[in-house]
Design an enzyme around this catalytic site. Structure first.
Site, PDB file in Angstrom:
ATOM      1  N   HIS A 165       3.990   6.312  -6.772  1.00 52.05           N
ATOM      2  CA  HIS A 165       3.194   7.391  -7.373  1.00 52.05           C
ATOM      3  C   HIS A 165       3.996   8.702  -7.280  1.00 52.05           C
ATOM      4  CE1 HIS A 165      -1.112   9.375  -7.426  1.00 52.05           C
ATOM      5  NE2 HIS A 165      -0.460   9.576  -8.544  1.00 52.05           N
ATOM      6  N   HIS A 183       1.889   4.489  -2.834  1.00 50.80           N
ATOM      7  CA  HIS A 183       1.993   5.945  -2.682  1.00 50.80           C
ATOM      8  C   HIS A 183       3.383   6.429  -3.087  1.00 50.80           C
ATOM      9  CE1 HIS A 183      -1.843   6.515  -0.825  1.00 50.80           C
ATOM     10  NE2 HIS A 183      -1.569   5.825   0.261  1.00 50.80           N
ATOM     11  N   HIS A 197       0.840  -1.201   0.000  1.00 48.61           N
ATOM     12  CA  HIS A 197       0.000   0.000   0.000  1.00 48.61           C
ATOM     13  C   HIS A 197       0.881   1.259   0.000  1.00 48.61           C
ATOM     14  CE1 HIS A 197      -3.668   2.359   1.292  1.00 48.61           C
ATOM     15  NE2 HIS A 197      -2.700   3.179   1.685  1.00 48.61           N
ATOM     16  N   GLU A 198       1.791   1.318   0.965  1.00 46.02           N
ATOM     17  CA  GLU A 198       2.648   2.512   1.067  1.00 46.02           C
ATOM     18  C   GLU A 198       3.578   2.619  -0.138  1.00 46.02           C
ATOM     19  OE1 GLU A 198       1.669   4.573   3.081  1.00 46.02           O
ATOM     20  OE2 GLU A 198       0.538   3.304   4.460  1.00 46.02           O
TER      21      GLU A 198
HETATM   22 ZN   LIG Z   1      -2.970   5.323   1.783  1.00 44.77          ZN
END
Ligand SMILES: [Zn+2]
Length: 604
Positions: free
Chosen positions: A400, A397, A393-394
């Site tokens: 991205h 980010h 998940h991290e």
């Molecule tokens: Zn998040």
């Protein structure tokens, strides 16, 4: 927080598991001087540009560019201090450094606050002419045009000054709720089936509801809602005025509704909101099917809302060491292409990640950094499958951020919430699909499917239910109604019945749930979790079925930062959120997962 026994101190952690924060700022001794320099630059900036933004295209460009340079330097110091503090919150040096940086941020914001109002006071034609005249100013075209778009909601100088002063009091309702909710509220201890007491707090409540001991679950649930019931008139009054503030502010600024005002920041059409609510509503029978299955698996005659969080499938705990976790995410993310994996591996070896817990370290996980640093990741990795989901998940980010910062100028170098959670959720969905592809043991498949279905329930269904509630309360105020506690509790109960269906028994308790949701004081925000989740699910399905072309389009989307409105940016990843299609795709996925889960459970 009590110090955990046996926890290592920061310096006992092997450096290879700590982030390489020295790569960001290697010499701290100049930070105080640098902050002072930044303050001086801001003063000079205001003296030079205030009152002159409309002078010429060159002046406007210089004003934009030097504002960016000041903010960029300041952001770097703030982020550094903040991350250093998170390494060990007991270290007062970095708490002090963070506070100093924040004070300078407040100072610079105040000194440069003339910028936007002054920009808007320049004639539209003049600004558009400047953009044509100066090719460098093209970089700022989107921000300028966005400011012009919002211009019709900016009032005259006098009115704006009055509103700015009123701004000091309009936040009161939120502050009152926060105080009530964090400082004054008291919860009775919950009692388990053996008569033992368990303290109930905002932090412990979730864990208590996951307990296998049903007596304890019910007791925690009653304790939580008894406390809100005891304060319900005060909370209702605070929420009524909070909602009213939204409605009145929107009216003053010439918006058609509070919702329109809230959505206008990201330039999101109201249809996005309505599509979400209506498509989720169409699919509620499947949610009811899932809830009924939960009842069957729990083996209870009557199921209540306090039975909604207890895990359905128990599997033996398997330890997944960090390196193994990384191998899993490398495999899971392969569909995104070689470039993604290569960049990610390079990042890991550069020291993006701070892996393990230590004494004083900030809990939880995040991806953080600034335009001029690595996109760092803070973890508290504890060898569970959940932790592997947290890394991916991290990492979503951080990657991205990496793609964006490599492609965009500083001004567009971050992300709106609307797109940010898409990037992290695409990664989580890829991991889930990868694990399901690998797993053949029925019990393990049940476990994964249940985990996946719970994500849908809590992110897509639950947040949409909240979104629907906010819409109802704001529309009621707009129709001239006062929000009373009885009315809100009844509306909320009706929504809860509608979303969870006939398998859940009605009680007199869940009707108070709305009163404990802090997000309701920041209206029309939670829908972004649901839309982001839908967009991510649609993108993940595309990548897995269409392969490289869909993955490449998605990477192009990751490069866009904030260079356009979220709805436009997502179109680059071939997802059109202005129509109902992505929500439908997400719902199809939910139904497909549920079919398999139901099939496995019925075969037992
Ligand atoms: Zn998040």
């Amino acid at each position: 927080m009590s110090a955990k026994k046996g926890l290592k101190s920061r310096d006992q952690i092997d450096p290879k598991y700590k982030w390489n924060i020295e790569a960001m700022i290697s010499d701290e001794s100049t930070i105080d001087k640098d902050l002072q320099k930044i303050k001086n630059q801001a003063d000079k900036y205001a003296a030079k540009y205030a009152g002159h933004l409309g002078d010429s295209a060159q002046t406007l460009y210089d004003a934009f560019a030097s504002r960016d340079r000041i903010m960029r330097k300041l952001e770097k110091i703030f982020v550094y201090a903040h991350m250093r503090r998170d390494e060990d919150n007991a270290n007062s040096l970095y708490q002090g450094m963070t506070d100093k940086a924040m004070a300078v941020i407040a100072y610079v914001s105040a000194v440069t606050s003339f910028f936007t109002p002054e920009l808007l006071s320049v004639k539209r034609k003049t600004l558009l002419g400047f953009i044509e005249e100066n090719p460098e100013l093209k970089t700022y075209e989107f921000v300028i045009k966005d400011a012009l778009r919002q211009k019709e909601h900016v009032l005259g100088k006098k009115e704006e000054a009055v509103l700015a002063q009123m701004g000091e009091v309009t936040g009161a309702t939120n502050d009152i709720f926060t105080m009530l909710n964090n400082a004054d509220i008291r919860f009775e201890d919950a009692v388990d089936s053996k008569g033992r007491k368990h303290p109930v707090t905002h932090g412990s409540y979730g864990k208590l509801l996951e307990s296998k001991d049903r007596v304890l679950r019910k007791s925690a649930y009653d304790s939580m809602y008894d406390a809100y019931k005891g304060l319900i008139n005060t909370i209702s009054t605070a929420y009524n005025y909070n909602t009213k503030t939204d409605v009145v502010s929107a009216r003053i600024r010439n918006f058609g509704s509070a919702r329109e005002a809230a959505l206008s920041g990201d330039n999101i059409p109201g249809s996005v909101y309505d599509n979400l609510v209506s498509v989720v509503n169409e699919n509620l029978p499947n949610m009811h099917r899932y809830v009924a299955l939960r009842k069957k698996l729990l083996g209870v005659d009557k199921m209540y809302m306090y039975d909604m969080y207890v895990p359905l499938i128990k599997i033996p705990k398997k330890k997944i060491p960090f390196e193994e976790g990384l191998d899993i995410i490398r495999e899971a993310l392969k569909p995104l292409g070689r470039d993604y994996i290569r960049k990610m591996n390079k990042g890991i070896s550069q020291g993006w990640i701070d892996v393990y817990e230590n004494k004083g370290k900030t809990s939880g996980a995040y991806s953080f950094g600034c335009y001029d640093s690595y996109p760092y990741i803070l973890l508290n990795y504890a060898d569970t499958l959940r932790d592997v989901f947290t890394i991916i998940h991290e990492m979503g980010h951080s990657m991205h951020s990496k793609y964006t910062r490599d492609a965009q100028p500083y001004i567009y170098g971050s992300h709106s919430i609307f797109t940010a959670e898409t990037a992290s959720t695409v990664n989580e969905s890829l991991l889930m699909n990868y694990l399901l592809d690998q797993e053949t043991a029925p019990r393990m498949r049940e476990y994964l499917l249940n985990m996946y279905l719970e994500e849908f329930r809590t992110t897509l269904f639950r947040q949409t239910m909240f979104a629907e509630f906010e819409d109802i309360t704001h529309k009621a105020i707009e129709a001239g109604q006062v929000l009373t506690s009885d009315w809100m509790c009844e509306e909320y109960q009706a929504l809860n019945d509608k979303y969870y269906g006939p398998a859940v028994e009605r009680d007199d308790t869940i009707r108070y749930e709305w009163a404990r949701i802090p997000h309701f004081y920041n209206a029309f925000y939670v829908y972004k979790y649901a839309t982001g989740y839908s967009a991510a699910t649609a993108i993940c399905s595309k990548i897995l079925t269409e392969g490289k072309s869909a993955a490449d389009a998605y990477i192009d989307f990751l490069r866009t930062g904030e260079s356009d409105y979220p709805i436009e940016l997502l179109k680059i990843a071939c997802v059109d959120m202005s129509g109902p299609e992505p929500i439908r795709k997400a719902m199809d996925k939910f139904n497909e997962l549920l079919d398999e889960f139901e099939g496995l459970v019925n075969k037992r």
